[in-house]
Design a protein around this motif. Sequence first.
Motif, PDB file in Angstrom:
ATOM      1  N   LEU A  48      44.350  35.832  45.087  1.00 28.01           N
ATOM      2  CA  LEU A  48      43.250  36.789  45.104  1.00 28.01           C
ATOM      3  C   LEU A  48      43.607  37.936  46.039  1.00 28.01           C
ATOM      4  CD1 LEU A  48      40.251  37.119  44.046  1.00 28.01           C
ATOM      5  CD2 LEU A  48      39.557  36.311  46.312  1.00 28.01           C
TER       6      LEU A  48
ATOM      7  N   ILE B 145      33.988  34.215  45.399  1.00 26.11           N
ATOM      8  CA  ILE B 145      33.729  34.825  44.103  1.00 26.11           C
ATOM      9  C   ILE B 145      32.614  34.072  43.378  1.00 26.11           C
ATOM     10  CG2 ILE B 145      34.712  35.384  41.851  1.00 26.11           C
ATOM     11  CD1 ILE B 145      35.738  37.076  44.204  1.00 26.11           C
TER      12      ILE B 145
ATOM     13  N   SER C 291      29.302  42.585  34.766  1.00 26.49           N
ATOM     14  CA  SER C 291      29.562  41.179  34.999  1.00 26.49           C
ATOM     15  C   SER C 291      28.529  40.630  35.983  1.00 26.49           C
ATOM     16  CB  SER C 291      30.965  40.999  35.575  1.00 26.49           C
ATOM     17  OG  SER C 291      31.147  39.697  36.074  1.00 26.49           O
TER      18      SER C 291
ATOM     19  N   HIS D 105      37.173  40.700  39.517  1.00 25.11           N
ATOM     20  CA  HIS D 105      36.068  39.766  39.702  1.00 25.11           C
ATOM     21  C   HIS D 105      34.787  40.439  40.172  1.00 25.11           C
ATOM     22  CE1 HIS D 105      38.617  36.324  38.991  1.00 25.11           C
ATOM     23  NE2 HIS D 105      39.466  36.729  39.917  1.00 25.11           N
ATOM     24  N   CYS D 106      34.885  41.406  41.066  1.00 24.75           N
ATOM     25  CA  CYS D 106      33.700  42.067  41.605  1.00 24.75           C
ATOM     26  C   CYS D 106      34.135  43.391  42.217  1.00 24.75           C
ATOM     27  CB  CYS D 106      32.995  41.196  42.642  1.00 24.75           C
ATOM     28  SG  CYS D 106      34.072  40.616  43.968  1.00 24.75           S
TER      29      CYS D 106
ATOM     30  N   SER E 236      28.933  38.763  38.404  1.00 30.24           N
ATOM     31  CA  SER E 236      29.444  38.725  39.769  1.00 30.24           C
ATOM     32  C   SER E 236      29.648  40.106  40.367  1.00 30.24           C
ATOM     33  CB  SER E 236      30.785  37.966  39.798  1.00 30.24           C
ATOM     34  OG  SER E 236      31.754  38.654  39.035  1.00 30.24           O
TER      35      SER E 236
ATOM     36  N   ASP F 233      42.381  39.930  36.297  1.00 32.51           N
ATOM     37  CA  ASP F 233      40.939  40.095  36.152  1.00 32.51           C
ATOM     38  C   ASP F 233      40.361  40.789  37.381  1.00 32.51           C
ATOM     39  OD1 ASP F 233      40.971  38.787  33.715  1.00 32.51           O
ATOM     40  OD2 ASP F 233      40.473  36.832  34.570  1.00 32.51           O
TER      41      ASP F 233
ATOM     42  N   GLN G 297      44.508  36.210  35.663  1.00 31.13           N
ATOM     43  CA  GLN G 297      43.606  35.819  34.589  1.00 31.13           C
ATOM     44  C   GLN G 297      43.695  34.320  34.333  1.00 31.13           C
ATOM     45  OE1 GLN G 297      44.726  38.336  31.345  1.00 31.13           O
ATOM     46  NE2 GLN G 297      46.818  37.585  31.269  1.00 31.13           N
ATOM     47  N   GLU G 298      42.599  33.789  33.797  1.00 35.45           N
ATOM     48  CA  GLU G 298      42.492  32.337  33.652  1.00 35.45           C
ATOM     49  C   GLU G 298      43.550  31.780  32.708  1.00 35.45           C
ATOM     50  OE1 GLU G 298      38.868  29.480  32.509  1.00 35.45           O
ATOM     51  OE2 GLU G 298      38.288  31.195  33.755  1.00 35.45           O
TER      52      GLU G 298
END
Length: 330
Positions: A59, A283, A84, A119-120, A86, A117, A137-138
Amino acid sequence: MQPFVHGDPERRAWIEVSSANPAEVERLKPTLVAFLAFDRERMPRLAGTGFVIAGDPGLALVATAKHVLTEGVSQFQGLGRTSSPSAIFVPDRINVSLSPEHLKAVWVDGRSAGLLDVHCASYNASHDVAVCAIGPQEREPPPFDPRSVPFHTELPSVGDPAQMVAIDEMKVGESEPPSDRTGQGQVLIVSRRVSIRLGVVTGVFPRGLRQYRWPCFTTSIPAEPGMSGGYLFIPKPGTTVAACGVVCADASSDEARINQSVAGESIIGCTWPALGLSLPEHIGQPKTRTLLEMAASGEIPMPVGGVEHIGFTTGAQGEQAIQFGGVPGT
């Protein structure tokens, strides 16, 4: 990280030095990301640059110009009122989605590249600076080994040498279309160039300049489209590369862009107001902390120049305004 210092016997107003210094390009490349917005047909568009201020392969925190997200991303997405769950946008929410199918960050070093990605994200109405959290990314996480550039909290002075680092000439296309609406299976072709430009600080405006109503300064370095959100530092031998500014706008003449003997006028937002922005402690969780609090607790690198001269004031509505040396930054 030590700064790159370059002397110019011809005394040009600015210099593009990337092509002549491939080792410097490779060294600074991992500090940068690009933001890609996807339109309704999943076609990617470059929104601007960002730079890593803290983090690791799991991260990272990234700074950019607020308008890269609010204008650059939203104009391409065309999604209506959505974001999103988040996402943290302060104080207002706009038509920007941070969902992976709508927005990605691109990170590239000398050996690998990949999409990440977002996230916020956080910003406020007073400054053209934003911060966000990005991560692998996942599915199919890419190699991600970012290099951090800490903030510098001191104001530059007129005549200081300045070095701008950003992404330029980025092109993105699609070689394979997505297999579903989330973008799975889509293969992108990305090309871009790391721009390193040298010049000087030409003006310092703690209370803003013209329509740019936030603490900022100007340089002789012209900034091209796509370079918004890149960073600027003052190179000094024996010191760490630390971002005192983020590329916000450009008012350079056409002649300045092609003639390095003619000074341009890029508008660089000071980075220290970003210390008042908040991101989640974890997150997806509601509890947040400001970057200033994170730095004070050792969660992110302490800004070069310290934070003793920076503090908060609380307004009548409960909002927090960050102050620099006792002078309100708003």
